[in-house]
Design a protein around this motif. Structure first.
Motif, PDB file in Angstrom:
ATOM      1  N   LYS A   8       0.853  -1.187   0.000  1.00  0.00           N
ATOM      2  CA  LYS A   8       0.000   0.000   0.000  1.00  0.00           C
ATOM      3  C   LYS A   8       0.891   1.239   0.000  1.00  0.00           C
ATOM      4  CE  LYS A   8      -3.047  -2.671   2.958  1.00  0.00           C
ATOM      5  NZ  LYS A   8      -2.145  -3.814   3.056  1.00  0.00           N
ATOM      6  N   GLY A   9       0.681   2.133  -0.969  1.00  0.00           N
ATOM      7  CA  GLY A   9       1.396   3.402  -0.995  1.00  0.00           C
ATOM      8  C   GLY A   9       2.801   3.350  -1.559  1.00  0.00           C
ATOM      9  N   THR A  10       3.135   2.288  -2.311  1.00  0.00           N
ATOM     10  CA  THR A  10       4.470   2.180  -2.894  1.00  0.00           C
ATOM     11  C   THR A  10       4.393   1.834  -4.373  1.00  0.00           C
ATOM     12  OG1 THR A  10       4.652  -0.176  -2.368  1.00  0.00           O
ATOM     13  CG2 THR A  10       5.476   1.372  -0.710  1.00  0.00           C
ATOM     14  N   CYS A  11       5.517   1.950  -5.042  1.00  0.00           N
ATOM     15  CA  CYS A  11       5.592   1.592  -6.461  1.00  0.00           C
ATOM     16  C   CYS A  11       5.491   0.081  -6.659  1.00  0.00           C
ATOM     17  CB  CYS A  11       6.894   2.096  -7.071  1.00  0.00           C
ATOM     18  SG  CYS A  11       7.045   3.897  -7.037  1.00  0.00           S
ATOM     19  N   SER A  12       6.040  -0.682  -5.713  1.00  0.00           N
ATOM     20  CA  SER A  12       5.882  -2.138  -5.820  1.00  0.00           C
ATOM     21  C   SER A  12       4.432  -2.492  -5.511  1.00  0.00           C
ATOM     22  CB  SER A  12       6.841  -2.871  -4.878  1.00  0.00           C
ATOM     23  OG  SER A  12       6.515  -2.622  -3.538  1.00  0.00           O
ATOM     24  N   ARG A  13       3.956  -3.545  -6.146  1.00  0.00           N
ATOM     25  CA  ARG A  13       2.549  -3.919  -5.988  1.00  0.00           C
ATOM     26  C   ARG A  13       2.352  -5.121  -5.062  1.00  0.00           C
ATOM     27  NH1 ARG A  13       3.932  -2.680 -10.947  1.00  0.00           N
ATOM     28  NH2 ARG A  13       4.337  -4.802 -11.625  1.00  0.00           N
ATOM     29  N   LEU A  14       3.375  -5.978  -5.022  1.00  0.00           N
ATOM     30  CA  LEU A  14       3.231  -7.232  -4.292  1.00  0.00           C
ATOM     31  C   LEU A  14       4.603  -7.688  -3.804  1.00  0.00           C
ATOM     32  CD1 LEU A  14       1.080  -9.578  -3.766  1.00  0.00           C
ATOM     33  CD2 LEU A  14       2.119 -10.685  -5.750  1.00  0.00           C
ATOM     34  N   ILE A  15       4.628  -8.255  -2.605  1.00  0.00           N
ATOM     35  CA  ILE A  15       5.844  -8.864  -2.070  1.00  0.00           C
ATOM     36  C   ILE A  15       5.516 -10.323  -1.795  1.00  0.00           C
ATOM     37  CG2 ILE A  15       7.581  -8.863  -0.246  1.00  0.00           C
ATOM     38  CD1 ILE A  15       6.706  -5.963   0.393  1.00  0.00           C
ATOM     39  N   THR A  16       6.362 -11.223  -2.299  1.00  0.00           N
ATOM     40  CA  THR A  16       6.214 -12.635  -1.967  1.00  0.00           C
ATOM     41  C   THR A  16       7.478 -13.079  -1.233  1.00  0.00           C
ATOM     42  OG1 THR A  16       7.081 -13.327  -4.111  1.00  0.00           O
ATOM     43  CG2 THR A  16       4.693 -13.203  -3.896  1.00  0.00           C
ATOM     44  N   PHE A  17       7.299 -14.015  -0.309  1.00  0.00           N
ATOM     45  CA  PHE A  17       8.425 -14.524   0.463  1.00  0.00           C
ATOM     46  C   PHE A  17       8.018 -15.818   1.132  1.00  0.00           C
ATOM     47  CE2 PHE A  17       5.928 -11.664   3.050  1.00  0.00           C
ATOM     48  CZ  PHE A  17       5.763 -12.343   4.255  1.00  0.00           C
ATOM     49  N   ASP A  18       9.022 -16.581   1.547  1.00  0.00           N
ATOM     50  CA  ASP A  18       8.788 -17.790   2.321  1.00  0.00           C
ATOM     51  C   ASP A  18       9.096 -17.480   3.780  1.00  0.00           C
ATOM     52  OD1 ASP A  18       8.184 -19.223   0.019  1.00  0.00           O
ATOM     53  OD2 ASP A  18      10.229 -19.972  -0.215  1.00  0.00           O
ATOM     54  N   LYS A  19       8.280 -18.023   4.664  1.00  0.00           N
ATOM     55  CA  LYS A  19       8.478 -17.848   6.104  1.00  0.00           C
ATOM     56  C   LYS A  19       8.405 -19.224   6.751  1.00  0.00           C
ATOM     57  CE  LYS A  19       6.753 -15.125  10.014  1.00  0.00           C
ATOM     58  NZ  LYS A  19       5.731 -14.130  10.392  1.00  0.00           N
ATOM     59  N   SER A  20       9.488 -19.605   7.414  1.00  0.00           N
ATOM     60  CA  SER A  20       9.531 -20.908   8.073  1.00  0.00           C
ATOM     61  C   SER A  20       8.750 -20.852   9.386  1.00  0.00           C
ATOM     62  CB  SER A  20      10.979 -21.319   8.344  1.00  0.00           C
ATOM     63  OG  SER A  20      11.557 -20.467   9.310  1.00  0.00           O
ATOM     64  N   PHE A  30       9.963  -8.737  -4.901  1.00  0.00           N
ATOM     65  CA  PHE A  30       9.070  -7.588  -5.065  1.00  0.00           C
ATOM     66  C   PHE A  30       8.578  -7.551  -6.499  1.00  0.00           C
ATOM     67  CE2 PHE A  30      11.626  -6.428  -1.452  1.00  0.00           C
ATOM     68  CZ  PHE A  30      10.818  -5.633  -0.650  1.00  0.00           C
ATOM     69  N   ASP A  31       7.298  -7.289  -6.695  1.00  0.00           N
ATOM     70  CA  ASP A  31       6.714  -7.115  -8.023  1.00  0.00           C
ATOM     71  C   ASP A  31       6.556  -5.621  -8.241  1.00  0.00           C
ATOM     72  OD1 ASP A  31       5.448  -7.429 -10.459  1.00  0.00           O
ATOM     73  OD2 ASP A  31       3.517  -7.968  -9.579  1.00  0.00           O
ATOM     74  N   CYS A  69       8.961   0.665   0.170  1.00  0.00           N
ATOM     75  CA  CYS A  69       8.940  -0.774  -0.088  1.00  0.00           C
ATOM     76  C   CYS A  69       9.571  -1.528   1.082  1.00  0.00           C
ATOM     77  CB  CYS A  69       9.663  -1.087  -1.392  1.00  0.00           C
ATOM     78  SG  CYS A  69       8.829  -0.408  -2.852  1.00  0.00           S
ATOM     79  N   ALA A  70      10.625  -0.981   1.662  1.00  0.00           N
ATOM     80  CA  ALA A  70      11.270  -1.611   2.815  1.00  0.00           C
ATOM     81  C   ALA A  70      10.321  -1.637   4.012  1.00  0.00           C
ATOM     82  CB  ALA A  70      12.552  -0.875   3.171  1.00  0.00           C
ATOM     83  N   ASP A  71       9.606  -0.550   4.247  1.00  0.00           N
ATOM     84  CA  ASP A  71       8.628  -0.481   5.338  1.00  0.00           C
ATOM     85  C   ASP A  71       7.503  -1.489   5.096  1.00  0.00           C
ATOM     86  OD1 ASP A  71       7.445   0.827   7.734  1.00  0.00           O
ATOM     87  OD2 ASP A  71       5.948   1.564   6.301  1.00  0.00           O
ATOM     88  N   GLN A  72       7.077  -1.623   3.848  1.00  0.00           N
ATOM     89  CA  GLN A  72       6.037  -2.597   3.521  1.00  0.00           C
ATOM     90  C   GLN A  72       6.514  -4.019   3.754  1.00  0.00           C
ATOM     91  OE1 GLN A  72       2.572  -1.915   2.252  1.00  0.00           O
ATOM     92  NE2 GLN A  72       3.310  -0.237   3.535  1.00  0.00           N
ATOM     93  N   LEU A  73       7.801  -4.300   3.463  1.00  0.00           N
ATOM     94  CA  LEU A  73       8.358  -5.618   3.762  1.00  0.00           C
ATOM     95  C   LEU A  73       8.337  -5.868   5.269  1.00  0.00           C
ATOM     96  CD1 LEU A  73       9.765  -8.257   2.983  1.00  0.00           C
ATOM     97  CD2 LEU A  73      11.947  -6.999   3.038  1.00  0.00           C
ATOM     98  N   ALA A  74       8.690  -4.863   6.050  1.00  0.00           N
ATOM     99  CA  ALA A  74       8.666  -4.993   7.510  1.00  0.00           C
ATOM    100  C   ALA A  74       7.268  -5.357   7.996  1.00  0.00           C
ATOM    101  CB  ALA A  74       9.130  -3.685   8.159  1.00  0.00           C
TER     102      ALA A  74
END
Length: 80
Positions: A8-20, A30-31, A69-74
């Motif tokens: 939300k509020g960034t140029c990237s639209r989607l973040i995908t990741f694996d979480k154990s 990042f998309d 984008c970094a804040d959105q990843l957080a």
């Protein structure tokens, strides 16, 4: 387990990741957004615990935006 987070509020639209099960984050992608910078963030955060990523990147802004984008990843790694 693979997670997807709509930013939300960034140029990237989607973040995908694996979480154990123990909260380790891998395979961050990042998309959209600033390709080079986001590849670097992904490499730097690879294998980190979600709480450490959140602690380091939370509150980071981009220009006049209230987020980045970094804040959105957080947000993504602790919400998903």
């Amino acid at each position: 387990m693979t997670h997807s987070y709509k930013t939300k509020g960034t140029c990237s639209r989607l973040i995908t990741f694996d979480k154990s099960e123990d909260g380790i984050i891998t395979n961050i992608h990042f998309d959209g957004g600033c390709n080079g910078n986001l590849k670097a963030i992904s490499k730097l955060c690879e294998g980190m615990p979600a709480d450490k990523i959140n602690k380091i990147l939370s509150g980071n802004t981009c220009g006049s935006k209230a987020t980045s984008c970094a804040d959105q990843l957080a947000k993504a790694v602790v919400e998903e």
